[in-house]
Design an enzyme around this catalytic site. Structure first.
Site, PDB file in Angstrom:
ATOM      1  N   HIS A  39      15.436  46.182  -8.587  1.00 40.88           N
ATOM      2  CA  HIS A  39      16.533  45.320  -9.047  1.00 40.88           C
ATOM      3  C   HIS A  39      16.992  45.723 -10.452  1.00 40.88           C
ATOM      4  CE1 HIS A  39      15.881  41.651  -6.199  1.00 40.88           C
ATOM      5  NE2 HIS A  39      15.725  42.796  -5.576  1.00 40.88           N
ATOM      6  N   TYR A  70      17.324  32.427 -11.115  1.00 40.23           N
ATOM      7  CA  TYR A  70      16.600  31.347 -11.799  1.00 40.23           C
ATOM      8  C   TYR A  70      17.625  30.251 -12.056  1.00 40.23           C
ATOM      9  CZ  TYR A  70      12.648  34.459 -12.843  1.00 40.23           C
ATOM     10  OH  TYR A  70      11.571  35.302 -12.751  1.00 40.23           O
ATOM     11  N   PRO A  72       4.502  30.498 -14.354  1.00 36.23           N
ATOM     12  CA  PRO A  72       5.080  31.623 -13.608  1.00 36.23           C
ATOM     13  C   PRO A  72       6.539  31.970 -13.957  1.00 36.23           C
ATOM     14  CG  PRO A  72       4.822  29.716 -12.184  1.00 36.23           C
ATOM     15  CD  PRO A  72       4.159  29.382 -13.467  1.00 36.23           C
ATOM     16  N   LYS A 107       5.097  36.920 -15.365  1.00 38.78           N
ATOM     17  CA  LYS A 107       4.264  37.779 -16.218  1.00 38.78           C
ATOM     18  C   LYS A 107       2.792  37.874 -15.812  1.00 38.78           C
ATOM     19  CE  LYS A 107       7.428  39.348 -18.673  1.00 38.78           C
ATOM     20  NZ  LYS A 107       8.009  40.443 -17.930  1.00 38.78           N
ATOM     21  N   TYR A 150      11.837  40.594 -19.970  1.00 40.73           N
ATOM     22  CA  TYR A 150      11.687  40.386 -18.530  1.00 40.73           C
ATOM     23  C   TYR A 150      11.295  41.689 -17.839  1.00 40.73           C
ATOM     24  CZ  TYR A 150      12.489  38.402 -13.942  1.00 40.73           C
ATOM     25  OH  TYR A 150      12.292  37.945 -12.668  1.00 40.73           O
TER      26      TYR A 150
HETATM   27  P1  FAD Z   1      -6.815  36.778  -9.321  1.00 39.22           P
HETATM   28  O1  FAD Z   1      -5.696  37.351  -8.549  1.00 39.22           O
HETATM   29  O2  FAD Z   1      -6.951  35.296  -9.376  1.00 39.22           O
HETATM   30  O3  FAD Z   1      -8.161  37.399  -8.756  1.00 39.22           O
HETATM   31  C1  FAD Z   1      -9.443  36.897  -9.100  1.00 39.22           C
HETATM   32  C2  FAD Z   1     -10.387  37.130  -7.949  1.00 39.22           C
HETATM   33  O4  FAD Z   1     -11.718  36.752  -8.336  1.00 39.22           O
HETATM   34  C3  FAD Z   1     -10.056  36.278  -6.730  1.00 39.22           C
HETATM   35  O5  FAD Z   1      -9.917  37.105  -5.597  1.00 39.22           O
HETATM   36  C4  FAD Z   1     -11.214  35.298  -6.613  1.00 39.22           C
HETATM   37  O6  FAD Z   1     -11.501  34.953  -5.272  1.00 39.22           O
HETATM   38  C5  FAD Z   1     -12.343  36.096  -7.252  1.00 39.22           C
HETATM   39  N1  FAD Z   1     -13.458  35.270  -7.782  1.00 39.22           N
HETATM   40  C6  FAD Z   1     -13.374  34.101  -8.458  1.00 39.22           C
HETATM   41  N2  FAD Z   1     -14.604  33.663  -8.793  1.00 39.22           N
HETATM   42  C7  FAD Z   1     -15.480  34.583  -8.336  1.00 39.22           C
HETATM   43  C8  FAD Z   1     -16.911  34.686  -8.360  1.00 39.22           C
HETATM   44  N3  FAD Z   1     -17.669  33.749  -8.953  1.00 39.22           N
HETATM   45  N4  FAD Z   1     -17.493  35.761  -7.776  1.00 39.22           N
HETATM   46  C9  FAD Z   1     -16.740  36.722  -7.178  1.00 39.22           C
HETATM   47  N5  FAD Z   1     -15.385  36.669  -7.105  1.00 39.22           N
HETATM   48  C10 FAD Z   1     -14.766  35.610  -7.689  1.00 39.22           C
HETATM   49  N6  FAD Z   1       2.544  37.033 -11.844  1.00 39.22           N
HETATM   50  C11 FAD Z   1       3.476  38.026 -12.030  1.00 39.22           C
HETATM   51  O7  FAD Z   1       3.220  38.988 -12.745  1.00 39.22           O
HETATM   52  N7  FAD Z   1       4.720  37.984 -11.428  1.00 39.22           N
HETATM   53  C12 FAD Z   1       5.060  36.950 -10.633  1.00 39.22           C
HETATM   54  O8  FAD Z   1       6.156  37.004 -10.065  1.00 39.22           O
HETATM   55  C13 FAD Z   1       4.115  35.860 -10.462  1.00 39.22           C
HETATM   56  N8  FAD Z   1       4.412  34.803  -9.686  1.00 39.22           N
HETATM   57  C14 FAD Z   1       3.429  33.884  -9.388  1.00 39.22           C
HETATM   58  C15 FAD Z   1       3.756  32.849  -8.536  1.00 39.22           C
HETATM   59  C16 FAD Z   1       2.774  31.906  -8.206  1.00 39.22           C
HETATM   60  C17 FAD Z   1       3.143  30.786  -7.273  1.00 39.22           C
HETATM   61  C18 FAD Z   1       1.454  32.034  -8.734  1.00 39.22           C
HETATM   62  C19 FAD Z   1       0.366  31.050  -8.356  1.00 39.22           C
HETATM   63  C20 FAD Z   1       1.130  33.048  -9.596  1.00 39.22           C
HETATM   64  C21 FAD Z   1       2.111  33.972  -9.940  1.00 39.22           C
HETATM   65  N9  FAD Z   1       1.842  35.020 -10.809  1.00 39.22           N
HETATM   66  C22 FAD Z   1       2.819  35.960 -11.065  1.00 39.22           C
HETATM   67  C23 FAD Z   1       0.521  35.130 -11.434  1.00 39.22           C
HETATM   68  C24 FAD Z   1      -0.386  36.132 -10.727  1.00 39.22           C
HETATM   69  O9  FAD Z   1      -0.504  35.812  -9.360  1.00 39.22           O
HETATM   70  C25 FAD Z   1      -1.778  36.143 -11.393  1.00 39.22           C
HETATM   71  O10 FAD Z   1      -1.608  36.260 -12.777  1.00 39.22           O
HETATM   72  C26 FAD Z   1      -2.652  37.297 -10.872  1.00 39.22           C
HETATM   73  O11 FAD Z   1      -3.147  36.973  -9.588  1.00 39.22           O
HETATM   74  C27 FAD Z   1      -3.832  37.592 -11.792  1.00 39.22           C
HETATM   75  O12 FAD Z   1      -4.657  38.580 -11.217  1.00 39.22           O
HETATM   76  P2  FAD Z   1      -6.212  38.610 -11.491  1.00 39.22           P
HETATM   77  O13 FAD Z   1      -6.721  39.816 -10.770  1.00 39.22           O
HETATM   78  O14 FAD Z   1      -6.481  38.457 -12.931  1.00 39.22           O
HETATM   79  O15 FAD Z   1      -6.787  37.271 -10.843  1.00 39.22           O
HETATM   80  C1  DHB Z   2       8.526  35.479  -8.137  1.00 42.80           C
HETATM   81  C2  DHB Z   2       7.621  34.722  -8.828  1.00 42.80           C
HETATM   82  C3  DHB Z   2       7.887  34.373 -10.134  1.00 42.80           C
HETATM   83  O1  DHB Z   2       6.995  33.645 -10.831  1.00 42.80           O
HETATM   84  C4  DHB Z   2       9.056  34.767 -10.748  1.00 42.80           C
HETATM   85  O2  DHB Z   2       9.285  34.406 -12.038  1.00 42.80           O
HETATM   86  C5  DHB Z   2       9.958  35.551 -10.059  1.00 42.80           C
HETATM   87  C6  DHB Z   2       9.697  35.903  -8.742  1.00 42.80           C
HETATM   88  C7  DHB Z   2       8.233  35.846  -6.734  1.00 42.80           C
HETATM   89  O3  DHB Z   2       7.219  35.386  -6.212  1.00 42.80           O
HETATM   90  O4  DHB Z   2       8.995  36.605  -6.135  1.00 42.80           O
END
Ligand code: FAD
Ligand code: DHB
Length: 393
Positions: free
Chosen positions: A75, A204, A296, A300, A387
């Protein structure tokens, strides 16, 4: 109890843990990933969707970008909608030609799991870490419970990539940790629907009834979000109510209706900002959501997690292969500068786009901010640069 020794134990197979494992493997550093959920669960968990410019390049350099480059949607702009009018932020024009890639987080996870399993590296699903210790001793100790019983791992370093509610951030002694936190008075109801996207770019939207976000995953899958009150329950939202509310909030004269389809996934997520300082204690290093949470709005979270791993993989490599402590000693400070920038941007986007039902003064300020964001070249340039590539600026 089964005992294993390795150089780095990685707790959590989200984007952060899996990418770290991939980078360490490529540098010849022995590591084991422990994940409490099943493979099926982590590969189906629908979350983020927007990958920054520099992070997309980094995934490719790490050998994990082939399908993202082929299937991801590139995009060049994003739309901000308020008071029933649309304003395009020309991201690429304002940010030196850079783009974002729309590609689901669970696809990144699938790609990284496949790479790891094909390489024959250790990735233990359904194995929950219960205890992390020995952080200032000669070796760290990690105790876990898995499908085959108890495990004890000893290692040089533990990477805590286990998200906000994992065990890693609780293993830092409370005497050294400072936790900054804010909870916002709204949540997001997110759906994934079998509907071709109505628009080419993300929208947005601030509407007086609440926030809405139009996103997508592929030419046949749309991803949409509604800002809702934190106490609202998913079962109060029928499919019809969700679509009607999206239509009301997103409608403009040019786009009176949005494409609908079967809803294949839905969930409500609370919105928080959290920063844990420092991100390292002795042999334990936090990365991703384990160390910080952003709301969210601004997309980021996953980008921050992957950017932490870019710093951490280099620091571990310098220490383990060349006995050089410098990058590891700076790990927390290096990351936190970027983390606070992302907190500021996510907070700005959140506060600007979510109307409040209680505070008319705040609503007036939001309108002024929105008008500035779309009419001032300086303001839209800052928004676009943050962004598109905040984590690599
Ligand atoms: P996680 O993905 O949470 O992974 C952690 C892992 O550790 C999990 O699989 C969990 O099961 C495991 N775990 C936990 N405890 C234990 C334990 N005791 N032993 C072993 N394993 C364990 N971010 C963006 O950059 N762009 C977006 O567009 C965006 N949109 C989002 C929309 C929504 C609705 C949500 C909820 C989040 C969004 N995010 C977005 C945020 C993004 O999803 C998270 O920041 C990202 O998942 C972080 O990755 P991580 O690997 O740090 O943690
Ligand atoms: C999506 C999630 C976000 O948090 C955002 O700011 C933009 C897009 C997505 O899931 O596509």
């Amino acid at each position: 109890m089964k005992e294993i020794h390795t150089q780095v134990v990685i707790v959590g197979a989200g984007p952060a843990g899996l990418l770290l494992g991939q980078l360490l493997n490529r540098d010849g550093i022995d590591n084991v990933i422990l994940e409490r959920r099943s493979r099926e669960y982590v590969e189906k968990r629908v979350r983020a969707g927007v990958i920054e410019f520099g992070i997309a390049n980094f995934l490719e350099e790490a050998g994990a970008g082939a399908r993202m480059r082929y299937e991801g949607l590139v995009h060049h702009g994003v739309e901000i909608r308020f008071e029933r009018s649309s304003h395009r932020i020309a991201l690429s024009d304002l940010a030196s030609g850079k783009t974002i890639t729309v590609y689901g987080q669970q696809e990144v996870v699938k790609d990284l799991v496949a790479l790891r399993l094909n390489a024959g590296a250790e990735l233990l699903f359904e194995t929950e870490v219960k205890f992390i210790g020995g952080l200032t001793d000669d070796l760290a100790v990690v105790d876990a419970e898995g499908l085959d019983g108890s495990l004890r791992l000893t290692c040089d370093y533990v990477a805590g990539c286990d998200g906000s509610f994992g065990v890693a951030n609780r293993s830092l002694p409370s005497s050294v940790v400072r936790r900054y936190e804010r909870t916002y008075p709204f949540s997001w109801l997110g759906i994934l629907a079998e509907a071709p996207p109505t628009t080419d770019e993300l929208i947005y939207c601030r509407h007086e009834r609440g926030f809405a976000l139009y996103s997508m995953r592929s030419p046949t899958l749309s991803r949409l979000y509604l800002g809702v009150r934190p106490e609202e329950k998913l079962d109060e939202w029928s499919d019809d109510r969700i679509w009607d509310e999206l239509d009301v909030r997103l409608a403009t004269e040019e786009m009176p209706e949005i494409n609908q389809g079967r809803i294949v996934e839905r969930g409500i997520t609370a919105m928080r900002s959290v920063v844990i300082e420092p991100m390292r204690f002795g042999r334990l290093l936090l990365a991703g959501d384990a160390a910080h949470i952003v709301p969210p709005t601004g997309a980021k979270g996953m980008n921050l997690a992957l950017a932490d791993v870019r710093v951490l993989s280099r620091a571990l490599c310098e220490k383990i292969q060349h006995d050089d402590d410098a990058l590891l000693d700076d790990y927390s400070a290096t990351c936190l500068e970027r983390v606070w920038r992302a907190e500021e941007f996510s907070n700005y986007m959140t506060q600007m786009l979510h109307p409040t039902h209680l505070d008319d003064f705040e609503n007036g300020v939001q309108s002024a901010r929105l008008r500035q964001a779309v009419t001032s070249l300086e303001a839209s340039t800052v928004l676009a640069r943050n962004y598109v590539d905040l984590n690599s600026l």
